[in-house]
Write a protein that holds these residues in place. Structure first.
Motif, PDB file in Angstrom:
ATOM      1  N   PHE A 126       0.801  -1.216   0.000  1.00 20.29           N
ATOM      2  CA  PHE A 126       0.000   0.000   0.000  1.00 20.29           C
ATOM      3  C   PHE A 126       0.838   1.273   0.000  1.00 20.29           C
ATOM      4  CE2 PHE A 126      -3.307  -3.017   1.217  1.00 20.29           C
ATOM      5  CZ  PHE A 126      -4.357  -2.581   0.417  1.00 20.29           C
ATOM      6  N   ASP A 127       2.161   1.153   0.129  1.00 22.64           N
ATOM      7  CA  ASP A 127       3.016   2.324  -0.045  1.00 22.64           C
ATOM      8  C   ASP A 127       2.847   2.883  -1.456  1.00 22.64           C
ATOM      9  OD1 ASP A 127       3.921   1.904   2.502  1.00 22.64           O
ATOM     10  OD2 ASP A 127       5.915   1.205   1.926  1.00 22.64           O
ATOM     11  N   GLY A 128       2.738   1.981  -2.429  1.00 21.85           N
ATOM     12  CA  GLY A 128       2.546   2.422  -3.815  1.00 21.85           C
ATOM     13  C   GLY A 128       1.201   3.093  -4.009  1.00 21.85           C
ATOM     14  N   VAL A 129       0.148   2.552  -3.378  1.00 30.74           N
ATOM     15  CA  VAL A 129      -1.178   3.171  -3.448  1.00 30.74           C
ATOM     16  C   VAL A 129      -1.131   4.565  -2.824  1.00 30.74           C
ATOM     17  CG1 VAL A 129      -3.601   2.961  -2.770  1.00 30.74           C
ATOM     18  CG2 VAL A 129      -2.294   0.909  -3.370  1.00 30.74           C
ATOM     19  N   THR A 130      -0.471   4.669  -1.676  1.00 29.61           N
ATOM     20  CA  THR A 130      -0.333   5.956  -0.987  1.00 29.61           C
ATOM     21  C   THR A 130       0.409   6.965  -1.852  1.00 29.61           C
ATOM     22  OG1 THR A 130      -0.354   4.870   1.176  1.00 29.61           O
ATOM     23  CG2 THR A 130       0.539   7.097   1.081  1.00 29.61           C
ATOM     24  N   ASN A 131       1.465   6.523  -2.528  1.00 29.17           N
ATOM     25  CA  ASN A 131       2.212   7.423  -3.413  1.00 29.17           C
ATOM     26  C   ASN A 131       1.324   7.971  -4.531  1.00 29.17           C
ATOM     27  OD1 ASN A 131       4.541   7.017  -1.931  1.00 29.17           O
ATOM     28  ND2 ASN A 131       5.334   5.418  -3.287  1.00 29.17           N
ATOM     29  N   GLY A 132       0.467   7.113  -5.078  1.00 27.84           N
ATOM     30  CA  GLY A 132      -0.457   7.559  -6.116  1.00 27.84           C
ATOM     31  C   GLY A 132      -1.454   8.569  -5.587  1.00 27.84           C
ATOM     32  N   ILE A 133      -1.951   8.338  -4.377  1.00 29.85           N
ATOM     33  CA  ILE A 133      -2.888   9.275  -3.750  1.00 29.85           C
ATOM     34  C   ILE A 133      -2.212  10.620  -3.521  1.00 29.85           C
ATOM     35  CG2 ILE A 133      -4.135   9.759  -1.598  1.00 29.85           C
ATOM     36  CD1 ILE A 133      -4.739   6.722  -1.466  1.00 29.85           C
ATOM     37  N   GLU A 134      -0.981  10.587  -3.032  1.00 28.93           N
ATOM     38  CA  GLU A 134      -0.262  11.835  -2.757  1.00 28.93           C
ATOM     39  C   GLU A 134       0.017  12.620  -4.033  1.00 28.93           C
ATOM     40  OE1 GLU A 134       3.040  10.358  -0.540  1.00 28.93           O
ATOM     41  OE2 GLU A 134       1.957  10.422   1.380  1.00 28.93           O
ATOM     42  N   GLU A 135       0.282  11.910  -5.128  1.00 24.90           N
ATOM     43  CA  GLU A 135       0.470  12.594  -6.412  1.00 24.90           C
ATOM     44  C   GLU A 135      -0.826  13.271  -6.851  1.00 24.90           C
ATOM     45  OE1 GLU A 135       2.076  14.111  -9.870  1.00 24.90           O
ATOM     46  OE2 GLU A 135       3.073  13.284  -8.104  1.00 24.90           O
ATOM     47  N   ALA A 136      -1.949  12.579  -6.674  1.00 26.65           N
ATOM     48  CA  ALA A 136      -3.247  13.173  -7.017  1.00 26.65           C
ATOM     49  C   ALA A 136      -3.536  14.386  -6.139  1.00 26.65           C
ATOM     50  CB  ALA A 136      -4.353  12.138  -6.866  1.00 26.65           C
ATOM     51  N   ILE A 137      -3.184  14.322  -4.876  1.00 26.38           N
ATOM     52  CA  ILE A 137      -3.385  15.472  -3.983  1.00 26.38           C
ATOM     53  C   ILE A 137      -2.615  16.679  -4.503  1.00 26.38           C
ATOM     54  CG2 ILE A 137      -2.933  16.389  -1.666  1.00 26.38           C
ATOM     55  CD1 ILE A 137      -3.360  13.516  -0.611  1.00 26.38           C
ATOM     56  N   ARG A 138      -1.358  16.463  -4.895  1.00 29.89           N
ATOM     57  CA  ARG A 138      -0.548  17.571  -5.425  1.00 29.89           C
ATOM     58  C   ARG A 138      -1.188  18.175  -6.673  1.00 29.89           C
ATOM     59  NH1 ARG A 138       3.756  14.328  -3.415  1.00 29.89           N
ATOM     60  NH2 ARG A 138       3.828  13.063  -5.302  1.00 29.89           N
ATOM     61  N   GLU A 139      -1.747  17.334  -7.518  1.00 31.00           N
ATOM     62  CA  GLU A 139      -2.330  17.835  -8.766  1.00 31.00           C
ATOM     63  C   GLU A 139      -3.669  18.529  -8.544  1.00 31.00           C
ATOM     64  OE1 GLU A 139      -2.492  15.473 -12.231  1.00 31.00           O
ATOM     65  OE2 GLU A 139      -0.515  14.569 -11.930  1.00 31.00           O
ATOM     66  N   TYR A 140      -4.443  18.066  -7.564  1.00 28.12           N
ATOM     67  CA  TYR A 140      -5.805  18.552  -7.403  1.00 28.12           C
ATOM     68  C   TYR A 140      -5.996  19.515  -6.235  1.00 28.12           C
ATOM     69  CZ  TYR A 140      -7.447  15.349 -10.991  1.00 28.12           C
ATOM     70  OH  TYR A 140      -7.658  14.712 -12.190  1.00 28.12           O
ATOM     71  N   GLU A 141      -4.933  19.814  -5.501  1.00 27.47           N
ATOM     72  CA  GLU A 141      -5.102  20.695  -4.353  1.00 27.47           C
ATOM     73  C   GLU A 141      -5.555  22.097  -4.766  1.00 27.47           C
ATOM     74  OE1 GLU A 141      -1.513  20.938  -2.181  1.00 27.47           O
ATOM     75  OE2 GLU A 141      -0.277  21.593  -3.879  1.00 27.47           O
ATOM     76  N   GLU A 142      -5.181  22.520  -5.963  1.00 27.64           N
ATOM     77  CA  GLU A 142      -5.647  23.821  -6.455  1.00 27.64           C
ATOM     78  C   GLU A 142      -7.164  23.867  -6.574  1.00 27.64           C
ATOM     79  OE1 GLU A 142      -4.018  25.742  -9.903  1.00 27.64           O
ATOM     80  OE2 GLU A 142      -2.046  24.869  -9.550  1.00 27.64           O
ATOM     81  N   LEU A 143      -7.771  22.709  -6.742  1.00 29.28           N
ATOM     82  CA  LEU A 143      -9.218  22.634  -6.910  1.00 29.28           C
ATOM     83  C   LEU A 143      -9.940  22.419  -5.586  1.00 29.28           C
ATOM     84  CD1 LEU A 143      -9.258  20.421 -10.112  1.00 29.28           C
ATOM     85  CD2 LEU A 143      -9.523  22.882  -9.976  1.00 29.28           C
ATOM     86  N   GLY A 144      -9.211  22.514  -4.482  1.00 31.43           N
ATOM     87  CA  GLY A 144      -9.832  22.410  -3.170  1.00 31.43           C
ATOM     88  C   GLY A 144      -9.920  21.001  -2.617  1.00 31.43           C
ATOM     89  N   VAL A 145      -9.166  20.049  -3.201  1.00 32.45           N
ATOM     90  CA  VAL A 145      -9.209  18.672  -2.715  1.00 32.45           C
ATOM     91  C   VAL A 145      -8.424  18.533  -1.410  1.00 32.45           C
ATOM     92  CG1 VAL A 145      -8.403  16.316  -3.163  1.00 32.45           C
ATOM     93  CG2 VAL A 145      -9.613  17.577  -4.941  1.00 32.45           C
ATOM     94  N   GLU A 146      -9.061  17.953  -0.419  1.00 31.33           N
ATOM     95  CA  GLU A 146      -8.426  17.624   0.854  1.00 31.33           C
ATOM     96  C   GLU A 146      -8.646  16.137   1.116  1.00 31.33           C
ATOM     97  OE1 GLU A 146      -8.951  18.411   5.663  1.00 31.33           O
ATOM     98  OE2 GLU A 146     -10.111  19.587   4.223  1.00 31.33           O
ATOM     99  N   VAL A 147      -7.583  15.428   1.460  1.00 30.46           N
ATOM    100  CA  VAL A 147      -7.675  13.989   1.695  1.00 30.46           C
ATOM    101  C   VAL A 147      -7.394  13.685   3.162  1.00 30.46           C
ATOM    102  CG1 VAL A 147      -6.681  11.728   1.170  1.00 30.46           C
ATOM    103  CG2 VAL A 147      -7.090  13.363  -0.674  1.00 30.46           C
ATOM    104  N   VAL A 148      -8.283  12.902   3.770  1.00 33.78           N
ATOM    105  CA  VAL A 148      -8.127  12.456   5.159  1.00 33.78           C
ATOM    106  C   VAL A 148      -7.785  10.968   5.137  1.00 33.78           C
ATOM    107  CG1 VAL A 148      -9.227  12.223   7.409  1.00 33.78           C
ATOM    108  CG2 VAL A 148      -9.832  14.151   5.915  1.00 33.78           C
ATOM    109  N   PHE A 149      -6.607  10.617   5.646  1.00 34.26           N
ATOM    110  CA  PHE A 149      -6.154   9.222   5.653  1.00 34.26           C
ATOM    111  C   PHE A 149      -6.542   8.512   6.946  1.00 34.26           C
ATOM    112  CE2 PHE A 149      -3.042  10.351   2.323  1.00 34.26           C
ATOM    113  CZ  PHE A 149      -3.066   9.200   1.551  1.00 34.26           C
TER     114      PHE A 149
END
Length: 343
Positions: A76-99
């Motif tokens: 799941f480290d790889g899954v987490t890395n993918g999520i973190e990349e999406a956060i970086r790309e979508y944070e401008e659009l107001g995306v907040e992720v709670v783990f």
């Protein structure tokens, strides 16, 4: 937070070039796409930033909850890395992720974790969880209350989820069976199956796909036993050592979950060179076991893509963009790796 051409491209699910053509009326864009981009530009308050102006009125927020059984499971480290990349790309659009990260497959722990994400105000959930009636019912309740649910890495039958992002486990199991049949054509195969949890649908499907394909191919095989490791290397090592000692005819070990290091240690400790090991995913310890010849091949499932695509689809569902695609399942590639191409 300024709204840029990149912001609009992400929101609309198109390229920056398409946004630029629409904003400058250069044509060559489908009418419905152009209407969508212009509507988003107005809604988000886009202004050409030629003088370096900043906008203060863009305050949309999308809170997405993520549940991963990642403690003690490095896949799941790889899954987490993918999520973190999406956060970086979508944070401008107001995306907040709670783990929320848990260990193993205890139903009460998973149910409590889902409730906690809901209590934190998450409007969408990306869940890697287990196949039980109580969890399926919990997902239905979330959906009924307006919370968008995407299942990641393992699907749940009868849950009413919007979509699934992950491996085609049936195909993965069949691929393992096909490769095994090619390498053990004239030999009776006595198989020990080591699964993570019988409550993980993906693990179940890897087993059913494997058996169905062995049957279809007419392979001469027997399943000696199926044991659960709970994705624990220690538990897997103890159990596999026990069964290898009690059943010296076992000549194949098929690992459908994590705990590959524990299984590999048990095979090494047995001193036997005739055991054909099969596993999944190219995490560090598995790579070394493949290179050492303990496992002959692994099937990989693009964990990074799973994480990235789950957050992307959650955002699209919440924002109303690309709705025609976000409701369909997303299957990652089934990738075969051997000692020659792994790592």
């Amino acid at each position: 937070m300024s709204v840029t051409v990149k912001t609009l491209a992400l929101a609309a699910g198109v390229s920056r070039g398409t946004v630029d053509r629409v904003l400058h009326n250069r044509g060559n864009v489908k009418k419905e796409v152009a209407v969508k981009i212009k509507a988003l530009a107005k809604e988000l308050g886009y202004v050409p930033n030629r003088a370096g102006r900043e906008l203060s009125g863009f305050k949309l927020s999308y809170k997405i909850g993520v549940l991963l059984p990642s403690i003690g499971n490095v896949f799941f480290d790889g899954v987490t890395n993918g999520i973190e990349e999406a956060i970086r790309e979508y944070e401008e659009l107001g995306v907040e992720v709670v783990f929320t990260k848990v260990q193993g497959y205890k139903e009460d722990v998973h149910l409590k974790s889902i409730d906690e994400l809901v209590s934190k105000g998450c409007s969408a959930l990306c869940l890697a969880t287990m196949q039980t009636e109580a969890i399926a019912q919990k997902i239905k309740e979330c959906q009924k209350s307006g919370i968008k649910v995407i299942l990641v890495n393992s699907d749940i039958e009868g849950s009413g989820r919007i979509c699934y992002v992950g491996s085609d486990y049936i195909k993965a199991g069949k691929t393992c069976a096909g490769l095994l049949s090619l390498m053990k054509q004239k030999e009776h195969i006595n198989i020990l199956i080591v699964t993570g949890s019988e409550k993980m649908r993906g693990h179940q499907q890897r087993i059913s796909g494997f058996k169905d394909e062995l049957d279809r191919l007419g392979c001469d095989y027997s399943v000696v036993n199926t044991i659960e490791s709970d994705d624990s290397d220690i538990k897997a090592q103890i159990l596999v050592q026990k069964y290898l000692k009690e059943n010296p005819k076992i000549n194949c070990v098929y690992v459908t979950g994590a705990a590959v290091q524990g299984v590999g240690s048990a095979i090494i400790a047995s001193g036997r060179k005739d055991i054909f090991g099969i596993a999944f995913d190219d995490i560090y310890t598995t790579v070394e076991l493949v290179r050492a010849g303990i496992f002959k091949f692994v099937i990989c499932q693009e964990p990074f893509v799973q994480g990235y695509q789950s957050i992307k689809r959650a955002y699209q569902l919440l924002s109303g963009s690309n709705s025609n695609r976000t409701g369909t399942d997303y299957f990652t590639e089934t990738i075969i790796k051997i000692a020659s191409n792994i790592g």
